[in-house]
Design a protein around this motif. Structure first.
Motif, PDB file in Angstrom:
ATOM      1  N   LYS A 202       9.049  13.269   0.088  1.00 19.06           N
ATOM      2  CA  LYS A 202       8.096  13.760   1.084  1.00 19.06           C
ATOM      3  C   LYS A 202       8.533  15.105   1.653  1.00 19.06           C
ATOM      4  CE  LYS A 202       5.902  12.433   5.456  1.00 19.06           C
ATOM      5  NZ  LYS A 202       5.795  11.375   6.486  1.00 19.06           N
TER       6      LYS A 202
ATOM      7  N   ASP B  84       6.144  -8.418   6.844  1.00 16.90           N
ATOM      8  CA  ASP B  84       6.613  -7.204   7.526  1.00 16.90           C
ATOM      9  C   ASP B  84       8.142  -7.149   7.525  1.00 16.90           C
ATOM     10  OD1 ASP B  84       4.037  -6.400   8.085  1.00 16.90           O
ATOM     11  OD2 ASP B  84       4.002  -7.296  10.079  1.00 16.90           O
TER      12      ASP B  84
ATOM     13  N   ARG C 232       6.648   5.452   1.488  1.00 13.79           N
ATOM     14  CA  ARG C 232       6.346   6.679   2.236  1.00 13.79           C
ATOM     15  C   ARG C 232       6.590   7.930   1.400  1.00 13.79           C
ATOM     16  NH1 ARG C 232       9.893   5.004   7.369  1.00 13.79           N
ATOM     17  NH2 ARG C 232      11.154   4.311   5.621  1.00 13.79           N
TER      18      ARG C 232
ATOM     19  N   ASP D 156       0.843  -1.185   0.000  1.00 12.71           N
ATOM     20  CA  ASP D 156       0.000   0.000   0.000  1.00 12.71           C
ATOM     21  C   ASP D 156       0.885   1.243   0.000  1.00 12.71           C
ATOM     22  OD1 ASP D 156      -1.623   2.250   0.938  1.00 12.71           O
ATOM     23  OD2 ASP D 156      -3.148   0.765   1.437  1.00 12.71           O
ATOM     24  N   LYS D 157       0.771   2.080  -1.035  1.00 10.07           N
ATOM     25  CA  LYS D 157       1.634   3.252  -1.166  1.00 10.07           C
ATOM     26  C   LYS D 157       1.409   4.266  -0.054  1.00 10.07           C
ATOM     27  CE  LYS D 157       2.344   3.149  -6.167  1.00 10.07           C
ATOM     28  NZ  LYS D 157       2.225   3.911  -7.428  1.00 10.07           N
ATOM     29  N   ARG D 158       0.193   4.293   0.499  1.00  8.76           N
ATOM     30  CA  ARG D 158      -0.108   5.282   1.542  1.00  8.76           C
ATOM     31  C   ARG D 158       0.436   4.874   2.897  1.00  8.76           C
ATOM     32  NH1 ARG D 158      -6.421   5.387   1.025  1.00  8.76           N
ATOM     33  NH2 ARG D 158      -5.920   3.164   0.957  1.00  8.76           N
ATOM     34  N   THR D 159       0.344   3.584   3.209  1.00 11.24           N
ATOM     35  CA  THR D 159       0.728   3.122   4.543  1.00 11.24           C
ATOM     36  C   THR D 159       2.015   2.320   4.576  1.00 11.24           C
ATOM     37  OG1 THR D 159      -0.526   1.046   4.350  1.00 11.24           O
ATOM     38  CG2 THR D 159      -1.718   2.996   5.134  1.00 11.24           C
ATOM     39  N   GLY D 160       2.426   1.778   3.411  1.00 11.11           N
ATOM     40  CA  GLY D 160       3.601   0.917   3.380  1.00 11.11           C
ATOM     41  C   GLY D 160       3.315  -0.481   3.901  1.00 11.11           C
ATOM     42  N   GLU D 161       2.031  -0.795   4.152  1.00 12.79           N
ATOM     43  CA  GLU D 161       1.651  -2.094   4.697  1.00 12.79           C
ATOM     44  C   GLU D 161       1.440  -3.112   3.570  1.00 12.79           C
ATOM     45  OE1 GLU D 161       1.434  -2.877   7.990  1.00 12.79           O
ATOM     46  OE2 GLU D 161       2.208  -0.861   8.350  1.00 12.79           O
TER      47      GLU D 161
END
Length: 213
Positions: free
Chosen positions: A201, A69, A197, A46-51
């Motif tokens: 940024k 993880d 992330r 997930d690009k938003r959370t890195g999960e």
């Protein structure tokens, strides 16, 4: 053997397996290959959370969430390269058929600009130093008359970011001709996929701060 755009493989401690990050159509994927069984599993990031996000079916007993993880943590910051497929046999490591993931997007991994950025900002551990890269790009932007004018004109954040990355990447690569905007966007996306992330940024936050003045 067809090369794929992936990071180097890392060994996991949670389970007997190796893993690597690979570029696919959806962005980034983590692939884990067990060393004790002829099985593998894949997740996207997930690009938003890195999960990790499940991609296809995987036996949770063989591939616990902790393994993904750890794989994400170990490959975070590792640059992409065109590398050969990995095949593992549980006994004598004889080559086996490699699982085929969806075709990867057109990217900038083979470009002079990407290569120069990776070389300039990769630390002694082989990981990207995002803090140094952002600091360098912000220093350039602060001195740029074009950026100053774009800020004065209240240009869009993404347009300013595009110009900064285009100009700086051209300089770092020692090129005279700049990339096209779509190539710069692909370069930014490729760098982002090394670390979900967002590679720029801090630079983007700096641009927003300048625009708010």
């Amino acid at each position: 053997m067809r090369n794929i755009i992936r990071t180097k493989a890392v060994e996991l401690s949670v389970i007997p397996a190796i893993a690597y990050k690979q570029k696919i159509q959806e962005g980034s994927a983590i692939k884990i290959l067990r060393l004790d069984e002829n099985v593998s599993a894949v997740c996207t990031i997930d690009k938003r959370t890195g999960e990790p996000v499940a991609y296809g079916k995987a036996d949770a007993a063989l591939f616990p969430a902790e393994a993904f993880d750890e794989a994400i943590e170990l490959t975070c910051g590792a640059p992409y390269n065109a590398r050969g497929n990995i095949s593992i046999d549980v006994s004598k490591y004889e080559p086996t058929a490699e699982e085929v993931l969806p075709d990867e997007k057109i990217d900038m991994v083979d470009s002079d600009e990407y290569g120069a950025i990776i070389e300039r900002y990769t630390d002694e551990k082989g990981r990207m130093n995002y803090a140094l890269m952002n600091k360098d790009f912000m220093q350039f932007a602060a001195k740029s008359k074009v950026v100053t004018q774009m800020l004065s004109d209240k240009a869009e954040v993404d347009d300013i970011l595009l110009f900064i990355v285009k100009s700086r990447a051209t300089f770092i690569a020692g090129k005279k001709q700049s990339l096209e905007d779509k190539e710069v966007a692909a370069l930014i996306e490729t760098l982002d996929e090394i670390d979900p992330r967002s590679a720029f940024k801090e630079l983007k936050a700096w641009v927003k701060k300048q625009l708010s003045r």
